[in-house]
Write an enzyme that holds these catalytic residues in place. Structure first.
Site, short mmCIF file in Angstrom:
data_model
loop_
_atom_site.label_atom_id
_atom_site.label_comp_id
_atom_site.label_asym_id
_atom_site.label_seq_id
_atom_site.Cartn_x
_atom_site.Cartn_y
_atom_site.Cartn_z
N LYS A 1 -12.02 -3.75 18.27
CA LYS A 1 -10.64 -4.11 18.62
C LYS A 1 -10.27 -3.73 20.05
O LYS A 1 -9.10 -3.78 20.44
CB LYS A 1 -9.68 -3.46 17.61
CG LYS A 1 -9.97 -3.90 16.18
CD LYS A 1 -9.01 -3.28 15.17
CE LYS A 1 -9.43 -3.67 13.75
NZ LYS A 1 -8.49 -3.17 12.73
N ASN B 1 0.85 -1.19 0.00
CA ASN B 1 0.00 0.00 0.00
C ASN B 1 0.89 1.24 0.00
O ASN B 1 2.11 1.15 -0.02
CB ASN B 1 -0.96 -0.01 1.20
CG ASN B 1 -0.22 -0.14 2.52
OD1 ASN B 1 0.52 0.76 2.92
ND2 ASN B 1 -0.41 -1.26 3.22
N PHE C 1 -5.28 3.21 14.46
CA PHE C 1 -5.44 4.22 13.41
C PHE C 1 -6.49 3.74 12.41
O PHE C 1 -6.60 2.53 12.16
CB PHE C 1 -4.12 4.47 12.68
CG PHE C 1 -3.21 5.42 13.40
CD1 PHE C 1 -2.95 6.68 12.88
CD2 PHE C 1 -2.61 5.06 14.60
CE1 PHE C 1 -2.10 7.56 13.54
CE2 PHE C 1 -1.76 5.93 15.28
CZ PHE C 1 -1.52 7.20 14.74
N LYS D 1 -14.16 0.22 14.41
CA LYS D 1 -12.86 -0.40 14.71
C LYS D 1 -12.50 -0.24 16.18
O LYS D 1 -11.96 -1.16 16.81
CB LYS D 1 -11.76 0.23 13.84
CG LYS D 1 -11.81 -0.15 12.38
CD LYS D 1 -10.67 0.50 11.62
CE LYS D 1 -10.70 0.14 10.14
NZ LYS D 1 -9.60 0.78 9.38
N ASP E 1 -4.35 -6.55 4.64
CA ASP E 1 -5.44 -7.39 5.14
C ASP E 1 -5.34 -8.81 4.61
O ASP E 1 -5.77 -9.75 5.27
CB ASP E 1 -6.79 -6.79 4.73
CG ASP E 1 -7.05 -5.46 5.41
OD1 ASP E 1 -6.67 -5.30 6.58
OD2 ASP E 1 -7.63 -4.56 4.75
N LYS F 1 9.08 -16.46 -11.32
CA LYS F 1 8.36 -15.28 -11.77
C LYS F 1 7.14 -15.66 -12.58
O LYS F 1 7.21 -16.48 -13.50
CB LYS F 1 9.30 -14.40 -12.60
CG LYS F 1 8.64 -13.13 -13.12
CD LYS F 1 9.58 -12.34 -14.00
CE LYS F 1 8.87 -11.14 -14.62
NZ LYS F 1 9.76 -10.38 -15.53
#
Length: 399
Positions: A343, A212, A325, A339, A281, A291
């Site tokens: 959590k 990301n 976060f 969240k 995730d 490859k």
């Protein structure tokens, strides 16, 4: 300029090391510190003032008697504005002038007028530095309360080796920051904190991976701020280009499973967990040994779910403080609050990464902090360094 923004007044004297002051200005500005520059006329022979103006976004002051477009006694206003006055490089000449109270140009006049801490970074030929007169002047200034960053030993511009080389810019920057923030709170002393930062990478084959856009900047600033405030810090970081902060236990990882294992390994020994990493995730079910070739029009990759690190921390939370976060693009408060509950976190820091200045890879952020009672505190655009201290201020209220 923001009311809370720190200001450094940088005096650049006429030595060959003057070019290194440009790097110092750049470093300070990146930390959201305002920098004004005074150059001696001799310094302009080494570096064009436009260089400092471009880096600082402020007018460089040189001539004490330049035409004024407004009525302001400039050396007084600059002296009063400064939180720290640093002289980089400081020649033997400028050191002698200061030691004897001479004020014959803008820089020496401003030094006499300031009540802020003055930091001097000498740079000169070895014989000049070790000369008894120079050493006596340095001793005098230290007795007056001036601060020094001692020169390094190495090859000098004159071709000789010895003491007199300007100290590393990083060391000068550190000395300035210590003076700027000398009154900073030490409210995390005795606390051990684990911080996760950066992205994770999930390999597809020997040359490709899923990841990301996280740069790791926010987590690294939090780790730095924790050290400043007295904490013992473990930083578990995915791949970034950022240098590991000093005085932290640094654990580099790549994949989400590696980050999960590192966090679980150290969880029992810490008081606080701050999960700022952007953890993947999902990961490929199988990592290809060779490859992947582009033989077909479509490629199907089967993914499996990674463990949710902060969810697992919440299950084992006990008396620890857990802070997460939420980087979202829609329904920020709704998703962040969900969240927070799922959590078992104490706080969650939410930001809309689609907002300008709040996305990945930038030096600023726009955050909202939500607590267990769903109280929301909103903060304007600020540097990530400032945001780190704002977050720590809220965490400190929990113990």
């Amino acid at each position: 300029m923001s009311k809370n923004k720190k200001n450094v007044l940088l005096g650049v004297a006429g030595g060959i090391a003057a070019y290194k002051a440009a790097d110092l200005v750049s470093r300070l500005v990146k930390k959201d510190i305002s920098v004004d520059v005074i150059m001696t006329k001799a310094a302009t022979n080494f570096v064009n003032p436009l260089t400092f103006e471009a880096l600082s976004h402020n007018k460089v002051v040189i001539d004490m008697f330049a035409d004024r477009k407004y009525w302001e006694i400039e050396h007084i206003s600059l002296a009063e504005k400064a939180d720290v006055l640093a002289i980089v490089p400081a020649t033997a000449n400028i050191i002698a002038k200061i030691a004897h109270g001479i004020a014959d140009d803008m820089l020496t006049t401003t030094i006499l007028a300031t009540k802020s801490p003055v930091l001097i970074a000498p740079a000169m030929n070895t014989n000049m530095y070790t000369n008894p007169m120079t050493q006596k002047n340095i001793k005098t200034l230290k007795e007056y309360g001036f601060f020094f960053v001692e020169p390094a030993s190495g090859r000098l511009a004159c071709g000789t080796y010895g003491f007199g080389k300007l100290a590393d810019v990083e060391d000068i920057e550190k000395a300035i920051l210590e003076l700027l923030y000398k009154d900073i709170k030490r409210d995390f002393e005795g606390k051990k904190v684990l911080v996760t930062a950066g992205p994770t990478r999930e390999p597809l084959d020997p040359v490709r991976y899923l990841t990301n856009h996280s740069s790791g900047k926010m987590g690294y600033e939090i780790a730095k701020a924790l050290v400043e405030r007295g904490a013992e810090v473990i930083l578990v970081s995915g791949p970034t280009y950022i240098e590991a902060p000093k005085n932290v236990t640094f654990i580099p990882v790549e994949m989400a499973m590696e980050m999960y294992n590192a966090v679980m390994m150290h969880l029992e020994e810490v008081d606080i967990v701050i999960g700022s990493a952007a953890v993947s995730d999902y990961r490929p079910k199988e990592i290809q040994k060779e490859k992947i070739k582009k033989d077909d029009q479509e490629l199907t990759i089967q993914l499996v779910k990674n463990p949710d690190i902060m969810y697992e921390v919440g299950k084992r939370k006990q008396n620890r403080i857990s802070v997460g976060f939420a980087a979202e693009t829609t329904n920020l408060i709704e998703y962040a609050t969900k969240k927070l509950k799922e959590k078992n976190m104490d706080l969650i820091v939410a930001n809309d990464v689609s907002q300008e200045g709040a996305g990945f890879g930038v030096d600023t952020n726009i955050i909202k902090i939500i607590d267990k009672n769903q109280n929301i505190k909103e903060y304007p655009l600020m540097s990530k360094s400032q945001a780190a201290h704002v977050i720590l201020d809220e965490i400190a209220k929990l113990f």
